[in-house]
Design a protein around this motif. Structure first.
Motif, short mmCIF file in Angstrom:
data_model
loop_
_atom_site.label_atom_id
_atom_site.label_comp_id
_atom_site.label_asym_id
_atom_site.label_seq_id
_atom_site.Cartn_x
_atom_site.Cartn_y
_atom_site.Cartn_z
N LYS A 65 -3.01 -6.70 4.58
CA LYS A 65 -1.83 -7.31 5.17
C LYS A 65 -0.59 -6.97 4.36
O LYS A 65 0.49 -6.72 4.92
CB LYS A 65 -2.01 -8.83 5.25
N GLU A 67 -0.18 -4.29 2.51
CA GLU A 67 0.12 -2.89 2.76
C GLU A 67 0.78 -2.70 4.11
O GLU A 67 1.68 -1.87 4.27
CB GLU A 67 -1.17 -2.07 2.68
N GLN A 68 0.37 -3.49 5.07
CA GLN A 68 1.02 -3.42 6.38
C GLN A 68 2.44 -3.94 6.31
O GLN A 68 3.35 -3.39 6.96
CB GLN A 68 0.20 -4.23 7.40
N LEU A 69 2.67 -4.99 5.50
CA LEU A 69 4.02 -5.52 5.38
C LEU A 69 4.95 -4.51 4.72
O LEU A 69 6.10 -4.33 5.15
CB LEU A 69 3.98 -6.82 4.59
N LEU A 70 4.49 -3.86 3.67
CA LEU A 70 5.30 -2.90 2.94
C LEU A 70 5.22 -1.49 3.51
O LEU A 70 5.86 -0.58 2.96
CB LEU A 70 4.87 -2.87 1.46
N ARG A 71 4.44 -1.29 4.55
CA ARG A 71 4.28 -0.01 5.22
C ARG A 71 3.85 1.08 4.22
O ARG A 71 4.47 2.14 4.11
CB ARG A 71 5.57 0.39 5.93
N GLU A 73 1.09 2.87 4.23
CA GLU A 73 0.48 4.03 4.85
C GLU A 73 1.47 4.90 5.60
O GLU A 73 1.14 6.02 5.98
CB GLU A 73 -0.63 3.57 5.80
N GLU A 74 2.68 4.43 5.80
CA GLU A 74 3.65 5.19 6.59
C GLU A 74 4.46 6.16 5.74
O GLU A 74 5.22 6.96 6.31
CB GLU A 74 4.61 4.23 7.30
N HIS A 75 4.36 6.08 4.43
CA HIS A 75 5.20 6.91 3.56
C HIS A 75 4.33 7.66 2.55
O HIS A 75 3.21 7.24 2.23
CB HIS A 75 6.23 6.05 2.81
N ARG A 123 11.79 2.43 0.95
CA ARG A 123 10.55 2.52 1.71
C ARG A 123 9.73 1.24 1.60
O ARG A 123 8.86 0.98 2.43
CB ARG A 123 9.73 3.71 1.23
N PHE A 126 11.18 -4.96 3.20
CA PHE A 126 10.41 -5.71 4.19
C PHE A 126 11.27 -6.85 4.73
O PHE A 126 12.16 -7.36 4.03
CB PHE A 126 9.11 -6.25 3.59
#
Length: 465
Positions: A65, A67-71, A73-75, A123, A126
């Motif tokens: 959760k 990691e999803q909040l801080l994104r 996997e997107e960077h 990046r 949040f």
């Protein structure tokens, strides 16, 4: 041929029909088998469990959760923030907890400190309704980009990990980041011992980025002079006179210019310890060597043993001080004092050797004069016509111009004080006088040695204090 193939098909269906019925009757058997294999693998591989069981872990689900909040996997966090643009500013803040040790032999020091980094990574921004930061431990630190600050001239360093790794990450909603770590580092300090132990050492701990030069990363002190804070630090052999930060640039021919930060501190050595351990014992040995000047010159065993004892004690003190210091190629202040004191002790032994030699020579001369006077007593009576038991001296005959004078009258006039003409003694005559009266050497040494040693101490302490 066809009937044979038909019979074979019937036989095959008859063989596999019971297995199919069992699978339809127990549909969860395969799932149970997977669970059993997972539990077996957990015992076999020391606690590592199957991925399906990992999904049931609440800690792992919370981290997902976050990691999803801080994104996360997107960077690509292998790249620095703002890659391709200007250098990213990274502020540094240091709090020195303790200076654990300072080694003169290894020329290094060990320091424990809290090292804090400040930078901004958009990046990791949040959304937040209350605008509060979030704090994480070392598990998230390994997944994001962070400055690669290292200690220049470091010999050993480590991050404390009791009871957990002493690492803290704090992320703010706008992307500002605080990264703090507790480190103990042993670093080089080039010391100058020419004034030891009356010396002052200037040491520094240097911080620098290892991979990013000034075009990619700009290190600076976060709060200027106030960026360096210290706790109450007490050292056994030093006073800490000053702690101050500074900055500069370092050039590497192959990679370019790098920002470098300095933690400078000035140490002044406690002199009282060395006064008790080195200077006072040395002074006492020198004064003890002067005692022989008041001992009778004929007491050879007493004076020789006293002189040898002081010389050996001084040698032991010099060896002990040299063994605890690095083998430098220049003369230290303590070496000058010890060897000068050793010279005074050595000269006191030489002084008695001179006294003993002149005393022996004087006694042999008197003994020879006594034998000659006994042999020529009758001749002396016949020559001058008078004889005095108390005035027997071996002297040259008077010159011819004085032959007409009555020898008895001349002898009596020479014994009257004030009638003999006094001439100024030359240096050679003074030396001969001292040699013929060796007991005066001890009398002069009682005055000369203390005055010379006091004069040496005045010069020494006025130069090095």
């Amino acid at each position: 041929m066809k009937p044979v193939l038909l019979i074979l098909r019937v036989l095959c269906l008859a063989c596999f029909w019971p297995v199919t019925l069992l699978n339809n009757r127990f549909p969860d058997r395969k799932k149970n088998k997977d669970v059993y294999l997972s539990e077996h693998a957990r015992h076999k591989f020391r606690g590592r469990i199957d991925y399906k069981l990992k999904r049931k872990d609440s800690t792992k689900s919370l981290l997902i959760k976050t990691e999803q909040l801080l994104r996360i996997e997107e960077h690509d966090f292998a790249m620095r923030p703002g890659f391709g643009g200007s250098a990213i500013p990274v502020g540094i803040d240091v709090q020195v907890e303790s200076i654990d040790s300072i080694s003169e032999v290894n020329m290094d020091f060990t320091m424990t400190l809290y090292l804090r980094h400040y930078w901004k990574d958009e990046r990791l921004a949040f959304p937040s309704t209350n605008n509060l930061s979030r704090t994480f431990d070392g598990r998230l630190v390994k997944k994001i980009w962070k400055p690669d600050v290292f200690f220049v001239h470091s010999k050993r360093s480590f991050i404390h990990d009791t009871t957990m790794e002493n690492v803290m990450l704090r992320v703010y909603p706008d992307g500002n980041i605080l990264y703090s770590v507790r480190v103990t580092v042993t670093s080089l300090c080039s010391m100058d011992f020419s004034r030891f132990p009356l010396d002052t050492q200037n040491c520094s701990l240097e911080l620098e980025s290892y991979a990013y030069n000034e075009n990619d990363l700009m290190l600076y002190w976060k709060n200027g002079i106030d960026s360096l804070r210290t706790d109450e630090i007490a050292l056994s052999q030093y006073f800490i006179e000053e702690f101050h930060p500074s900055h500069g640039l370092a050039l590497y021919s192959s990679t370019g210019w790098y920002n470098r930060l300095y933690i400078n501190f000035i140490l002044r050595r406690h002199i009282f310890f060395f006064m008790l351990q080195t200077y006072f014992p040395t002074m006492l040995m020198v004064v003890l060597s002067w005692v022989s000047f008041w001992i009778d010159r004929r007491a050879v065993p007493a004076r020789v043993s006293l002189g040898i004892t002081t010389v050996l004690t001084m040698s032991t003190i010099i060896t002990g001080v040299s063994g605890s210091m690095p083998q430098v190629s220049y003369v230290k202040a303590v070496d000058i004092y010890l060897w000068a004191s050793f010279l005074f002790v050595f000269l006191s032994v030489i002084e008695y050797a001179a006294v003993n030699y002149f005393t022996t020579k004087e006694e042999m001369k008197k003994l020879k004069q006594l034998k000659l006077s006994e042999y020529d007593a009758s001749q002396a009576m016949a020559f001058d016509g008078c004889f005095h038991d108390t005035d027997i001296e071996l002297s040259s005959f008077p010159p011819l111009s004085d032959m007409n004078i009555d020898p008895c009258v001349s002898s009596m006039n020479s014994s009257v004080p004030g009638t003999r003409l006094r001439r100024r003694r030359s240096i050679r005559q003074s030396v001969n006088h001292i040699m013929s009266n060796s007991y005066k050497i001890d009398s002069y040494s009682r005055i000369f040695f203390p005055l010379a040693y006091v004069f040496f101490n005045i010069i020494y302490w006025s130069i090095y204090s």
